[in-house]
Design a protein around this motif. Structure first.
Motif, PDB file in Angstrom:
ATOM      1  N   SER A 156       0.829  -1.212   0.000  1.00  0.00           N
ATOM      2  CA  SER A 156       0.000   0.000   0.000  1.00  0.00           C
ATOM      3  C   SER A 156       0.862   1.260   0.000  1.00  0.00           C
ATOM      4  CB  SER A 156      -0.925   0.011   1.223  1.00  0.00           C
ATOM      5  OG  SER A 156      -0.181   0.097   2.425  1.00  0.00           O
ATOM      6  N   GLU A 157       2.127   1.113   0.423  1.00  0.00           N
ATOM      7  CA  GLU A 157       3.059   2.247   0.424  1.00  0.00           C
ATOM      8  C   GLU A 157       3.895   2.293  -0.848  1.00  0.00           C
ATOM      9  OE1 GLU A 157       5.259   1.521   3.971  1.00  0.00           O
ATOM     10  OE2 GLU A 157       3.747   2.395   5.294  1.00  0.00           O
ATOM     11  N   GLY A 158       3.582   1.410  -1.787  1.00  0.00           N
ATOM     12  CA  GLY A 158       4.284   1.428  -3.076  1.00  0.00           C
ATOM     13  C   GLY A 158       5.276   0.294  -3.276  1.00  0.00           C
ATOM     14  N   GLY A 159       5.431  -0.563  -2.280  1.00  0.00           N
ATOM     15  CA  GLY A 159       6.378  -1.666  -2.403  1.00  0.00           C
ATOM     16  C   GLY A 159       5.864  -2.767  -3.327  1.00  0.00           C
ATOM     17  N   MET A 160       6.750  -3.699  -3.650  1.00  0.00           N
ATOM     18  CA  MET A 160       6.390  -4.805  -4.541  1.00  0.00           C
ATOM     19  C   MET A 160       6.458  -6.130  -3.790  1.00  0.00           C
ATOM     20  SD  MET A 160       8.276  -3.811  -8.105  1.00  0.00           S
ATOM     21  CE  MET A 160       7.534  -5.255  -8.876  1.00  0.00           C
ATOM     22  N   LEU A 161       5.355  -6.867  -3.778  1.00  0.00           N
ATOM     23  CA  LEU A 161       5.308  -8.165  -3.111  1.00  0.00           C
ATOM     24  C   LEU A 161       5.754  -9.250  -4.088  1.00  0.00           C
ATOM     25  CD1 LEU A 161       2.737  -9.424  -0.613  1.00  0.00           C
ATOM     26  CD2 LEU A 161       3.298 -10.894  -2.539  1.00  0.00           C
ATOM     27  N   GLN A 162       6.705 -10.067  -3.656  1.00  0.00           N
ATOM     28  CA  GLN A 162       7.231 -11.134  -4.504  1.00  0.00           C
ATOM     29  C   GLN A 162       7.223 -12.460  -3.751  1.00  0.00           C
ATOM     30  OE1 GLN A 162      11.046  -9.265  -5.254  1.00  0.00           O
ATOM     31  NE2 GLN A 162      10.393  -8.686  -7.316  1.00  0.00           N
ATOM     32  N   GLN A 163       7.031 -13.559  -4.502  1.00  0.00           N
ATOM     33  CA  GLN A 163       7.043 -14.901  -3.924  1.00  0.00           C
ATOM     34  C   GLN A 163       8.149 -15.727  -4.582  1.00  0.00           C
ATOM     35  OE1 GLN A 163       2.395 -15.428  -4.189  1.00  0.00           O
ATOM     36  NE2 GLN A 163       3.204 -17.046  -2.874  1.00  0.00           N
ATOM     37  N   PRO A 164       9.347 -15.721  -3.989  1.00  0.00           N
ATOM     38  CA  PRO A 164      10.454 -16.496  -4.559  1.00  0.00           C
ATOM     39  C   PRO A 164      10.138 -17.987  -4.631  1.00  0.00           C
ATOM     40  CG  PRO A 164      11.240 -14.977  -2.876  1.00  0.00           C
ATOM     41  CD  PRO A 164       9.748 -14.991  -2.784  1.00  0.00           C
ATOM     42  N   ASN A 165       9.368 -18.473  -3.652  1.00  0.00           N
ATOM     43  CA  ASN A 165       8.954 -19.883  -3.634  1.00  0.00           C
ATOM     44  C   ASN A 165       7.450 -19.941  -3.390  1.00  0.00           C
ATOM     45  OD1 ASN A 165      11.652 -21.342  -3.710  1.00  0.00           O
ATOM     46  ND2 ASN A 165      11.959 -19.984  -1.955  1.00  0.00           N
ATOM     47  N   ARG A 166       6.745 -20.618  -4.269  1.00  0.00           N
ATOM     48  CA  ARG A 166       5.287 -20.644  -4.205  1.00  0.00           C
ATOM     49  C   ARG A 166       4.731 -21.931  -3.609  1.00  0.00           C
ATOM     50  NH1 ARG A 166       2.807 -16.630  -7.098  1.00  0.00           N
ATOM     51  NH2 ARG A 166       4.231 -15.231  -8.214  1.00  0.00           N
ATOM     52  N   GLU A 167       5.620 -22.826  -3.175  1.00  0.00           N
ATOM     53  CA  GLU A 167       5.173 -24.079  -2.573  1.00  0.00           C
ATOM     54  C   GLU A 167       6.052 -24.425  -1.375  1.00  0.00           C
ATOM     55  OE1 GLU A 167       3.362 -26.701  -6.305  1.00  0.00           O
ATOM     56  OE2 GLU A 167       5.433 -27.037  -5.674  1.00  0.00           O
ATOM     57  N   VAL A 168       5.494 -25.175  -0.439  1.00  0.00           N
ATOM     58  CA  VAL A 168       6.264 -25.753   0.663  1.00  0.00           C
ATOM     59  C   VAL A 168       5.961 -27.252   0.693  1.00  0.00           C
ATOM     60  CG1 VAL A 168       6.376 -23.699   2.114  1.00  0.00           C
ATOM     61  CG2 VAL A 168       4.410 -25.242   2.317  1.00  0.00           C
ATOM     62  N   THR A 169       6.856 -27.997   1.319  1.00  0.00           N
ATOM     63  CA  THR A 169       6.647 -29.434   1.451  1.00  0.00           C
ATOM     64  C   THR A 169       6.173 -29.732   2.863  1.00  0.00           C
ATOM     65  OG1 THR A 169       8.422 -29.860  -0.137  1.00  0.00           O
ATOM     66  CG2 THR A 169       7.717 -31.702   1.224  1.00  0.00           C
ATOM     67  N   ILE A 170       5.066 -30.465   2.969  1.00  0.00           N
ATOM     68  CA  ILE A 170       4.523 -30.789   4.287  1.00  0.00           C
ATOM     69  C   ILE A 170       4.407 -32.302   4.456  1.00  0.00           C
ATOM     70  CG2 ILE A 170       3.209 -28.639   4.398  1.00  0.00           C
ATOM     71  CD1 ILE A 170       0.689 -30.275   3.751  1.00  0.00           C
ATOM     72  N   THR A 171       4.323 -32.728   5.714  1.00  0.00           N
ATOM     73  CA  THR A 171       4.105 -34.139   6.037  1.00  0.00           C
ATOM     74  C   THR A 171       2.675 -34.279   6.528  1.00  0.00           C
ATOM     75  OG1 THR A 171       6.424 -34.359   6.701  1.00  0.00           O
ATOM     76  CG2 THR A 171       4.911 -36.087   7.408  1.00  0.00           C
ATOM     77  N   VAL A 172       1.911 -35.165   5.870  1.00  0.00           N
ATOM     78  CA  VAL A 172       0.481 -35.243   6.179  1.00  0.00           C
ATOM     79  C   VAL A 172      -0.091 -36.578   5.719  1.00  0.00           C
ATOM     80  CG1 VAL A 172      -0.140 -34.191   3.973  1.00  0.00           C
ATOM     81  CG2 VAL A 172      -1.720 -33.988   5.896  1.00  0.00           C
ATOM     82  N   LYS A 173      -1.168 -37.007   6.346  1.00  0.00           N
ATOM     83  CA  LYS A 173      -1.846 -38.215   5.890  1.00  0.00           C
ATOM     84  C   LYS A 173      -2.601 -37.891   4.596  1.00  0.00           C
ATOM     85  CE  LYS A 173      -2.380 -40.908  10.117  1.00  0.00           C
ATOM     86  NZ  LYS A 173      -3.315 -41.616  11.019  1.00  0.00           N
ATOM     87  N   PRO A 174      -2.672 -38.855   3.681  1.00  0.00           N
ATOM     88  CA  PRO A 174      -3.305 -38.616   2.379  1.00  0.00           C
ATOM     89  C   PRO A 174      -4.704 -38.013   2.452  1.00  0.00           C
ATOM     90  CG  PRO A 174      -2.189 -40.730   2.378  1.00  0.00           C
ATOM     91  CD  PRO A 174      -2.118 -40.217   3.784  1.00  0.00           C
ATOM     92  N   SER A 175      -5.484 -38.432   3.436  1.00  0.00           N
ATOM     93  CA  SER A 175      -6.858 -37.939   3.542  1.00  0.00           C
ATOM     94  C   SER A 175      -6.942 -36.489   4.007  1.00  0.00           C
ATOM     95  CB  SER A 175      -7.666 -38.822   4.502  1.00  0.00           C
ATOM     96  OG  SER A 175      -7.044 -38.873   5.778  1.00  0.00           O
ATOM     97  N   ASN A 176      -5.805 -35.925   4.483  1.00  0.00           N
ATOM     98  CA  ASN A 176      -5.807 -34.555   5.006  1.00  0.00           C
ATOM     99  C   ASN A 176      -4.998 -33.572   4.162  1.00  0.00           C
ATOM    100  OD1 ASN A 176      -7.360 -35.305   7.257  1.00  0.00           O
ATOM    101  ND2 ASN A 176      -5.535 -35.909   8.410  1.00  0.00           N
ATOM    102  N   ILE A 177      -4.597 -33.990   2.964  1.00  0.00           N
ATOM    103  CA  ILE A 177      -3.778 -33.108   2.130  1.00  0.00           C
ATOM    104  C   ILE A 177      -4.581 -31.874   1.719  1.00  0.00           C
ATOM    105  CG2 ILE A 177      -2.495 -32.887  -0.028  1.00  0.00           C
ATOM    106  CD1 ILE A 177      -2.037 -35.901   0.050  1.00  0.00           C
TER     107      ILE A 177
END
Length: 202
Positions: free
Chosen positions: A113-134
Motif C-alpha cells: 500500500s506504500e508502493g512496495g512490490m510483493l514477490q514470492q520467490p517460492n510458491r510451494e512448501v513441502t509438508i508431512t500429512v496423511k493422504p486424507s488430510n492433504i
C-alpha cells in the motif's frame, strides 16, 4: 471420491498414438505396486482432477485392482495446454507422506500500500500429512509486512496446521522497495553527469 480412472498397459513406442486416441501416457509406482507403464483416459482423469484437486487422492483401476494414488509429477504441452505424461505414486492411506502444497497469500500488505512490490520467490512448501488430510493450499497472511520485510518458513511454521519439512530460511514472500524510485534516482544521476560533461566541454 467415487470416480475410478481406468487405465491400460502401454508400449512406450505408442505414446503419440495413445495421445491421439484420448489417452495420457503415465507411470504408476509405490505402495504395494510394481512400477508399470500405463495409459489413462484423459476425460476421466481431467474430471477426477477437477473434483479432488492437484494434491487430492484418486483411484486408478490397474489390472482390475483399485489403487489409491496421488499425482506426483506431470509434463505439459504448453502450446496446446495439454498434459502429455503423468507419474502416479501409489500410497498407503494410513501413513503420512511428503507432498508439495501451494502457498496462498492473503491480506493486503502494508508495504504494498506504500508502493512496495510483493514477490514470492517460492510458491510451494513441502509438508508431512496423511493422504486424507492433504490441503489444496496453505494460506499465509501478509498484511503486516512492510517494505523490506521477508517472510520465511521459520515465521509461519507454528502458524500452520501441518509440519513443514523445508528449512527455516526458506523464503516465501518479500516486499521490496518500489522500482520507480530506483529508476528516478538513476535518471537524476544521469542528468547530473550530462550537466557536468556539458560544463567541461564549455
Amino acid at each position: 471420491m467415487s470416480t475410478v480412472v481406468k487405465t491400460q498397459k502401454r508400449n512406450k513406442k505408442e505414446n503419440a498414438k495413445l495421445r491421439n486416441s484420448g489417452f495420457i501416457p503415465a507411470v504408476v509406482y509405490g505402495f504395494e505396486t510394481e512400477s508399470q507403464s500405463i495409459a489413462i483416459n484423459e476425460k476421466d482423469f481431467t474430471k477426477t482432477l477437477r473434483e479432488v484437486g492437484r494434491n487430492g487422492v484418486m483411484k486408478l483401476d490397474v489390472d482390475g485392482k483399485s489403487v489409491n494414488v496421488v499425482l506426483s509429477d506431470y509434463q505439459m504441452n504448453i502450446l496446446k495446454g495439454q498434459m502429455i505424461h503423468a507419474d502416479f505414486l501409489a500410497i498407503n492411506m494410513k501413513e503420512e507422506l511428503e507432498v508439495s502444497v501451494a502457498i496462498n497469500v492473503t491480506g493486503d500488505s502494508v508495504g504494498v500500500s506504500e508502493g512496495g512490490m510483493l514477490q514470492q520467490p517460492n510458491r510451494e512448501v513441502t509438508i508431512t500429512v496423511k493422504p486424507s488430510n492433504i490441503p489444496e493450499s496453505i494460506d499465509i497472511d501478509v498484511s503486516s509486512m512492510a517494505i523490506g520485510d521477508t517472510l520465511t518458513v521459520a515465521d509461519v511454521r507454528d502458524k500452520v496446521d501441518y509440519p513443514i519439512t523445508n528449512e527455516d530460511d526458506f523464503t516465501l514472500v518479500t516486499v521490496s522497495a518500489p522500482r520507480v524510485e530506483e529508476e528516478t534516482e538513476e535518471t537524476e544521476s544521469g542528468s547530473e553527469t550530462e550537466s557536468e560533461e556539458t560544463k567541461t566541454e564549455e
